[in-house]
Design a protein around this motif. Structure first.
Motif, short mmCIF file in Angstrom:
data_model
loop_
_atom_site.label_atom_id
_atom_site.label_comp_id
_atom_site.label_asym_id
_atom_site.label_seq_id
_atom_site.Cartn_x
_atom_site.Cartn_y
_atom_site.Cartn_z
N GLN A 3 10.69 3.55 -6.33
CA GLN A 3 9.75 4.21 -7.23
C GLN A 3 8.39 4.44 -6.58
OE1 GLN A 3 9.68 1.48 -10.48
NE2 GLN A 3 11.87 1.67 -10.88
N ARG A 4 8.18 3.86 -5.39
CA ARG A 4 6.88 3.99 -4.71
C ARG A 4 6.83 5.17 -3.75
NH1 ARG A 4 4.00 -0.91 -5.08
NH2 ARG A 4 2.30 0.28 -4.16
N LYS A 5 7.95 5.86 -3.54
CA LYS A 5 8.00 7.10 -2.74
C LYS A 5 7.58 6.89 -1.29
CE LYS A 5 9.19 9.32 -6.41
NZ LYS A 5 10.61 9.53 -6.64
N PHE A 6 8.12 5.86 -0.65
CA PHE A 6 7.93 5.73 0.79
C PHE A 6 8.85 6.72 1.50
CE2 PHE A 6 6.09 1.69 -0.37
CZ PHE A 6 5.13 1.49 0.61
N ALA A 7 8.37 7.27 2.61
CA ALA A 7 9.19 8.24 3.35
C ALA A 7 10.39 7.54 3.98
CB ALA A 7 8.35 8.94 4.42
N PRO A 43 0.84 -1.19 0.00
CA PRO A 43 0.00 0.00 0.00
C PRO A 43 0.88 1.24 0.00
CG PRO A 43 0.19 -0.88 2.22
CD PRO A 43 0.95 -1.81 1.32
N GLN A 44 0.29 2.37 -0.34
CA GLN A 44 1.02 3.62 -0.18
C GLN A 44 1.11 3.89 1.31
OE1 GLN A 44 2.41 3.87 -3.25
NE2 GLN A 44 2.27 6.07 -2.93
N GLY A 45 2.26 4.32 1.76
CA GLY A 45 2.41 4.54 3.20
C GLY A 45 3.67 5.32 3.52
N ILE A 46 3.95 5.37 4.80
CA ILE A 46 5.08 6.13 5.30
C ILE A 46 6.32 5.26 5.41
CG2 ILE A 46 5.91 7.39 7.34
CD1 ILE A 46 2.96 8.12 7.81
N LEU A 49 18.57 6.33 -2.05
CA LEU A 49 17.60 5.83 -1.08
C LEU A 49 18.30 5.56 0.25
CD1 LEU A 49 14.66 4.77 -0.61
CD2 LEU A 49 15.51 2.52 -1.30
N PRO A 50 18.18 6.47 1.22
CA PRO A 50 18.76 6.19 2.53
C PRO A 50 17.95 5.12 3.26
CG PRO A 50 17.61 8.29 2.57
CD PRO A 50 17.53 7.78 1.16
N LEU A 51 18.62 4.19 3.88
CA LEU A 51 17.94 3.11 4.59
C LEU A 51 17.93 3.39 6.09
CD1 LEU A 51 19.46 -0.01 2.78
CD2 LEU A 51 17.36 1.23 2.25
N LEU A 54 14.62 -3.10 -3.36
CA LEU A 54 14.78 -1.68 -3.06
C LEU A 54 14.68 -0.83 -4.32
CD1 LEU A 54 17.67 -1.76 -0.40
CD2 LEU A 54 15.21 -1.49 -0.01
N LYS A 55 15.17 -1.36 -5.45
CA LYS A 55 15.04 -0.61 -6.72
C LYS A 55 13.58 -0.35 -7.03
CE LYS A 55 17.68 -1.70 -10.30
NZ LYS A 55 18.47 -2.51 -11.27
#
Length: 199
Positions: A123-127, A95-98, A159-161, A118-119
């Motif tokens: 593209q899903r723009k999780f915070a 789902p879209q989320g934080i 993408l910082p983890l 992760l690639k």
């Protein structure tokens, strides 16, 4: 007539009644916590191998982490919401989320597979994207795999983890590892306050 054997007990009970006002508060007992208004669902993707029989099952680890997240003493979120870790078999189920969590085995093969996830996640723009390693008894391998994955994700995916740590097999360090992961999840996984959104 009362049995003399009961006399000391009766005197003790009467004495406690006379001094109870020193210890009992006039304030009414606190009402039980109301159930959370909105549970926090966190999707979890797995990059684990069934061939590693020396490690705990992912379901067991996720249940243990969920219990840790929902301990009353560990609830720092203002809303005191219930946390639900929701395993997703495919990226299409995300789902879209934080916040999204990826559980990874501390092997080179599973770390490469996690990088592929992760690639697609990027593209899903999780915070926040948190990673936690199923380390078994090899914590050094988990540290090496996390370092390799974090550097690659930052350099090539921007993408910082969020490092949730590594879960060893149950033993003396297991509870501390669960508590650390829960604390980091709670600090990153909360929904922003309205004032934070406006800034």
């Amino acid at each position: 007539m009362l049995n003399p054997a009961w006399q000391p007990a009766q005197e003790h009970a009467e004495r406690l009644m006379h001094i109870s006002h020193h210890f009992l508060s006039d304030t009414p007992p606190a009402a039980p916590r109301a159930s959370a208004a909105k549970p926090m669902h966190l999707p979890v993707l797995l990059s684990v191998s069934n061939a590693l029989s020396d490690r705990q099952e992912p379901d067991y680890l996720l249940r243990a982490l969920t219990r840790q997240l929902n301990l009353p003493s560990s609830m720092t979120d203002r809303a005191e919401r219930d946390w639900i870790l929701q395993p997703c078999a495919h990226l299409s189920e995300l789902p879209q989320g934080i916040f999204v969590i990826v559980m990874i085995d501390a092997t080179l093969e599973m770390t490469r597979e996690a990088y592929g996830l992760l690639k697609q996640i990027s593209q899903r723009k999780f915070a926040h994207v948190g990673v936690i390693f199923r380390a078994g008894d090899d914590l050094a391998a988990a540290r090496r795999c996390y370092r390799r994955l974090a550097v690659g994700a930052l350099r090539f995916l921007d993408l910082p983890l969020v490092n949730l740590g590594w879960l060893p097999n149950p033993g003396p360090h297991f509870a501390a590892a669960l508590a650390h992961a829960a604390q980091v999840i709670q600090s990153h996984g909360r929904e922003p306050e309205p004032a934070e959104v406006m800034q």
